[in-house]
Write a protein that holds these residues in place. Structure first.
Motif, mmCIF file in Angstrom:
data_model
loop_
_atom_site.group_PDB
_atom_site.id
_atom_site.type_symbol
_atom_site.label_atom_id
_atom_site.label_comp_id
_atom_site.label_asym_id
_atom_site.label_seq_id
_atom_site.Cartn_x
_atom_site.Cartn_y
_atom_site.Cartn_z
ATOM 1 N N LEU A 127 1.585 9.377 8.481
ATOM 2 C CA LEU A 127 2.849 8.819 8.804
ATOM 3 C C LEU A 127 3.821 8.685 7.474
ATOM 4 N N THR A 128 5.037 9.367 8.115
ATOM 5 C CA THR A 128 6.022 9.028 6.937
ATOM 6 C C THR A 128 7.138 8.212 7.725
ATOM 7 N N GLY A 129 7.728 7.461 6.942
ATOM 8 C CA GLY A 129 8.993 6.667 7.415
ATOM 9 C C GLY A 129 9.280 5.720 6.406
ATOM 10 N N SER A 130 10.221 4.557 6.823
ATOM 11 C CA SER A 130 10.636 3.531 5.772
ATOM 12 C C SER A 130 9.386 2.735 5.677
ATOM 13 N N PRO A 131 9.642 1.925 4.544
ATOM 14 C CA PRO A 131 8.455 1.131 4.139
ATOM 15 C C PRO A 131 8.237 -0.101 5.075
ATOM 16 N N GLN A 132 9.212 -0.353 6.039
ATOM 17 C CA GLN A 132 9.039 -1.423 6.970
ATOM 18 C C GLN A 132 8.625 -0.756 8.254
ATOM 19 N N THR A 133 8.504 0.580 8.572
ATOM 20 C CA THR A 133 7.731 1.246 9.478
ATOM 21 C C THR A 133 6.478 1.484 9.156
ATOM 22 N N ILE A 134 6.172 1.662 7.968
ATOM 23 C CA ILE A 134 4.818 1.755 7.350
ATOM 24 C C ILE A 134 3.944 0.361 7.542
ATOM 25 N N ASP A 135 4.753 -0.719 7.350
ATOM 26 C CA ASP A 135 4.213 -1.917 7.135
ATOM 27 C C ASP A 135 3.707 -2.312 8.649
ATOM 28 N N GLU A 136 4.831 -1.774 9.546
ATOM 29 C CA GLU A 136 4.593 -2.204 10.930
ATOM 30 C C GLU A 136 3.639 -1.413 11.417
ATOM 31 N N PHE A 137 3.215 -0.131 11.173
ATOM 32 C CA PHE A 137 2.179 0.569 11.669
ATOM 33 C C PHE A 137 0.852 -0.010 11.176
ATOM 34 N N ILE A 138 0.764 -0.244 10.043
ATOM 35 C CA ILE A 138 -0.459 -0.682 9.360
ATOM 36 C C ILE A 138 -0.710 -2.148 10.014
ATOM 37 N N ASN A 139 0.028 -2.912 10.508
ATOM 38 C CA ASN A 139 -0.344 -4.141 11.174
ATOM 39 C C ASN A 139 -0.806 -3.814 12.442
ATOM 40 N N ALA A 140 0.135 -2.801 13.172
ATOM 41 C CA ALA A 140 -0.380 -2.358 14.700
ATOM 42 C C ALA A 140 -1.798 -1.925 14.783
ATOM 43 N N VAL A 141 -2.305 -0.974 13.860
ATOM 44 C CA VAL A 141 -3.821 -0.559 13.856
ATOM 45 C C VAL A 141 -4.739 -1.340 12.971
ATOM 46 N N SER A 142 -4.392 -2.472 12.362
ATOM 47 C CA SER A 142 -5.122 -3.115 11.474
ATOM 48 C C SER A 142 -6.478 -3.799 12.383
ATOM 49 N N GLY A 143 -6.036 -4.346 13.576
ATOM 50 C CA GLY A 143 -7.047 -4.714 14.651
ATOM 51 C C GLY A 143 -8.114 -3.879 15.037
ATOM 52 N N TYR A 144 -8.111 -2.571 14.585
ATOM 53 C CA TYR A 144 -9.245 -1.729 14.834
ATOM 54 C C TYR A 144 -10.109 -1.605 13.789
ATOM 55 N N GLY A 145 -9.561 -2.035 12.433
ATOM 56 C CA GLY A 145 -10.290 -1.928 11.284
ATOM 57 C C GLY A 145 -9.899 -1.059 10.508
#
Length: 168
Positions: A127-145
């Motif tokens: 994924l490419t994007g702003s640091p905020q978008t990257i952080d949001e994406f990490i949080n969104a997928v973190s529940g999967y491990g």
């Protein structure tokens, strides 16, 4: 209160430049949050994007310290308003079973990440994007491990049609 600083630094494209600039930050006690370096459109120069945090009154002092290095040709302090900033993320996430894969694909659609590797038990996403978008994406997928991840750090260009190196 500290604020985020983004320095775009045009330097000679030669060995030892990264060490000299990073050493300057270290000697002055400034932390580097992210640093990216790459050759520019002119192979004689490299562009460094340095993200740091400092008190607002220290911005000019840091800029002047960087400019004192003879290998530095130009320094520009960028803001989120006058620049385009992006990061790259590679993340490997657990995705065991059809349900987990389907749910992860649904989350992935929202952010537009590219699937670069699939195994029976994981997805590797880019994924490419702003640091905020990257952080949001990490949080969104973190529940999967999250199995592992790597981020490039920010890279940035000033908005508009001018070239940072055209007057060098």
């Amino acid at each position: 209160m500290k604020e985020k600083l983004i320095f775009s630094v045009l330097v000679d494209n030669q060995s030892g430049v990264l060490q000299r600039v990073a050493g300057l930050f270290s000697r002055r006690g400034y932390n580097i949050n992210s640093l990216t370096v790459s050759e520019t459109e002119d192979p004689d120069f490299s562009r460094m994007t340095i993200v740091s945090e400092a008190e607002p009154e220290m911005t000019r002092q840091i800029e002047m310290q960087i400019l004192k290095l003879e290998i530095v040709k130009k320094v520009e302090v960028l803001t989120e308003k006058n620049s385009v900033l992006s990061e790259l993320l590679l993340i490997k996430v657990r995705a065991k079973g059809i349900d987990a894969k389907s749910q992860l694909l649904e989350v992935n659609r929202k952010y537009g990440a590219r699937i670069v590797d699939v195994t029976l038990e994981s997805f590797t996403l880019e994924l490419t994007g702003s640091p905020q978008t990257i952080d949001e994406f990490i949080n969104a997928v973190s529940g999967y491990g999250i199995i592992e991840l790597a981020r490039t750090g920010a890279t940035s260009l000033e908005r508009g049609s001018d070239s940072f190196s055209e007057d060098i």
